[in-house]
Design a protein around this motif. Structure first.
Motif, mmCIF file in Angstrom:
data_model
loop_
_atom_site.group_PDB
_atom_site.id
_atom_site.type_symbol
_atom_site.label_atom_id
_atom_site.label_comp_id
_atom_site.label_asym_id
_atom_site.label_seq_id
_atom_site.Cartn_x
_atom_site.Cartn_y
_atom_site.Cartn_z
ATOM 1 N N LEU A 1 0.816 -1.228 0.000
ATOM 2 C CA LEU A 1 0.000 0.000 0.000
ATOM 3 C C LEU A 1 0.842 1.267 0.000
ATOM 4 N N THR A 2 2.115 1.132 0.346
ATOM 5 C CA THR A 2 2.955 2.337 0.433
ATOM 6 C C THR A 2 4.045 2.358 -0.637
ATOM 7 N N ARG A 3 3.962 1.443 -1.602
ATOM 8 C CA ARG A 3 5.015 1.403 -2.640
ATOM 9 C C ARG A 3 4.589 2.267 -3.822
ATOM 10 N N SER A 4 5.419 3.243 -4.136
ATOM 11 C CA SER A 4 4.986 4.278 -5.085
ATOM 12 C C SER A 4 4.797 3.755 -6.514
ATOM 13 N N ARG A 5 5.686 2.889 -6.993
ATOM 14 C CA ARG A 5 5.568 2.471 -8.404
ATOM 15 C C ARG A 5 4.299 1.663 -8.663
ATOM 16 N N PRO A 6 4.040 0.624 -7.869
ATOM 17 C CA PRO A 6 2.764 -0.083 -8.084
ATOM 18 C C PRO A 6 1.558 0.826 -7.879
ATOM 19 N N ALA B 1 -1.263 1.454 -10.620
ATOM 20 C CA ALA B 1 -2.663 1.084 -10.335
ATOM 21 C C ALA B 1 -3.588 2.284 -10.506
ATOM 22 N N VAL B 2 -3.135 3.469 -10.075
ATOM 23 C CA VAL B 2 -3.958 4.680 -10.238
ATOM 24 C C VAL B 2 -4.182 4.931 -11.733
ATOM 25 N N LEU C 1 -3.645 -2.875 -7.859
ATOM 26 C CA LEU C 1 -2.420 -2.560 -7.107
ATOM 27 C C LEU C 1 -1.615 -3.841 -6.886
ATOM 28 N N ARG C 2 -2.301 -4.907 -6.511
ATOM 29 C CA ARG C 2 -1.586 -6.164 -6.323
ATOM 30 C C ARG C 2 -0.981 -6.635 -7.643
ATOM 31 N N TYR C 3 -1.764 -6.504 -8.694
ATOM 32 C CA TYR C 3 -1.286 -6.936 -10.017
ATOM 33 C C TYR C 3 -0.031 -6.138 -10.415
ATOM 34 N N ALA C 4 -0.077 -4.827 -10.181
ATOM 35 C CA ALA C 4 1.074 -3.973 -10.529
ATOM 36 C C ALA C 4 2.294 -4.406 -9.722
ATOM 37 N N ARG C 5 2.084 -4.768 -8.470
ATOM 38 C CA ARG C 5 3.208 -5.189 -7.638
ATOM 39 C C ARG C 5 3.762 -6.531 -8.104
ATOM 40 N N GLU C 6 2.870 -7.502 -8.365
ATOM 41 C CA GLU C 6 3.412 -8.829 -8.677
ATOM 42 C C GLU C 6 3.891 -8.934 -10.126
ATOM 43 N N ARG C 7 3.381 -8.093 -10.990
ATOM 44 C CA ARG C 7 3.773 -8.182 -12.403
ATOM 45 C C ARG C 7 4.953 -7.262 -12.737
#
Ligand code: SF4
Ligand code: SF4
Length: 365
Positions: A181-186, A190-191, A356-362
């Protein structure tokens, strides 16, 4: 815990799709699916909330009905998604009430609130209800500002707490750490994906509705609805600041910021939901989940009622109809607040969290 029928079916479909992978370029669901070999309930809820129901994978699929594999990804993921709103709702006991009778519950909330306002006025000053008024503060002749603020503030606070609790349950169930939730790139990705409705485009050609010709109308009406809602919220926030900081009472002149924002927002939440409803009626039934219809229609109807009564209030605010219109408008806003955590409204938040999860894991290891 025993899985629902929808989750069991989604598991079967994702297992077939994971062998096929023909649709991997269409949206985020298939690449996210390919990162897994088996699917927990949380995984399936995550995939379902990533799906924007564009319909492309149904039209493109060689295994969709009448094939015996009966692959209907959009409708099954829609059902899972709607069930997830109830599964994560807080307090959970209220969710089935809205899921089964969404429209009826919302209308009862509107009527109850409107009746309360009308009763309040009639009790204090029956003549006030149909009197014509002009100038600042005329709305508060019907109900004092502090009473209104207390009622709506309490309903809004309830909605915010319930929505946060639901989002927390979703986040825990899909197994994502809170650090994401605090990681800027994902977050930025996501935004951008949520704001542009990136995956409501059928892989770039548009959304599928009643036939196999894709169009972008659903995305257009969805944007109108979303930005209309945001503008209405902004209008109310600015009006609150006017009241408490500048000591200026509503109603405001037509050129003033709360009215301009509210008018544009009101048009958005009338035209957008009507367009979405028309698209829904035309849509190929095999791409939809019939059981979710009540909840969808309830949310659209509440938005249209809020927008239409708000715009009517703007035009007729100096006539004798103002009292009744204000009561119905307040009733609709109140109904939106109390039904928000249990209906279609939460799809925006869960979808954003899934993206957001997708952006983080991908992309953002
Ligand atoms: S929806 Fe059909 S075509 Fe697409 S990946 Fe699944 S099985 Fe393959
Ligand atoms: S309906 Fe559209 S968004 Fe949903 S899984 Fe199929 S292609 Fe992806």
């Amino acid at each position: 815990m025993q899985r629902s029928e929808a989750l069991t079916e989604a598991d079967r479909l994702m297992t077939i799709c994971n062998s096929c992978r023909y649709c991997e370029g269409l949206c985020a669901v298939f690449p996210a699916m390919e990162m897994r070999r088996a699917f927990t309930g949380g995984d399936l809820n995550y995939l379902a909330n990533l799906c924007h129901a564009c319909g492309a994978c149904y039209v493109d699929c060689q295994f969709s009905p009448p094939h015996e594999f009966d692959v209907r990804v959009p409708s099954v993921l829609t059902r899972v998604r709607h069930e997830s709103y109830a599964d994560y709702a807080w307090p959970r006991a209220l969710a089935p009430l809205f899921r089964r009778n969404g429209l009826a519950v919302s209308l009862i909330a509107v009527i109850s609130m409107a009746a309360f306002v009308l009763g309040f006025v009639a009790f204090n000053d029956p003549a006030a209800l149909f009197a014509s008024r002009h100038g600042l503060g005329s709305f508060y002749a019907l109900m004092p500002h502090n009473t209104m603020a207390l009622l709506f503030g309490a309903a809004f606070l309830w909605a915010i707490i319930a929505i946060i609790m639901g989002a927390r349950a979703f986040w825990n169930d899909i197994g994502e750490p809170s650090s994401t939730l605090t990681r800027s790139r994902p977050l930025l990705r996501a935004v951008r994906d949520a704001g542009s409705l990136r995956y409501l485009d059928g892989g770039g050609v548009g959304c599928y509705n009643e036939d196999e010709r894709p169009r972008d109308t659903r995305r257009f009406y969805h944007h109108l609805t979303f930005w209309g809602f945001v503008l209405c919220f902004a209008s109310t926030s600015v009006a609150t600041l006017y009241h408490y900081l500048l000591h200026r009472d509503a109603p405001y002149p037509l050129w003033d910021l709360p009215v301009v924002l509210g008018t544009l927002g009101g048009i958005g939440i009338v035209v957008g939901p009507l367009g979405l409803y028309a698209a829904k009626r035309r849509r190929e039934p095999a791409m939809m989940d019939g059981g979710s219809r009540g909840m969808d229609v309830a949310f659209l109807a509440m938005l249209v009622l809020t927008g239409a009564t708000g715009l009517a209030l703007l035009v007729l605010r100096e006539t004798s109809t103002m009292g009744v219109l204000l009561a119905v408008h307040l009733g609709a806003v109140f109904a939106i607040f109390i039904t928000m955590p249990y209906g279609k409204f939460v799809h925006g938040l869960y979808r954003f969290l899934a993206l957001l999860r997708y952006a983080r894991e991908r992309h953002g290891a």
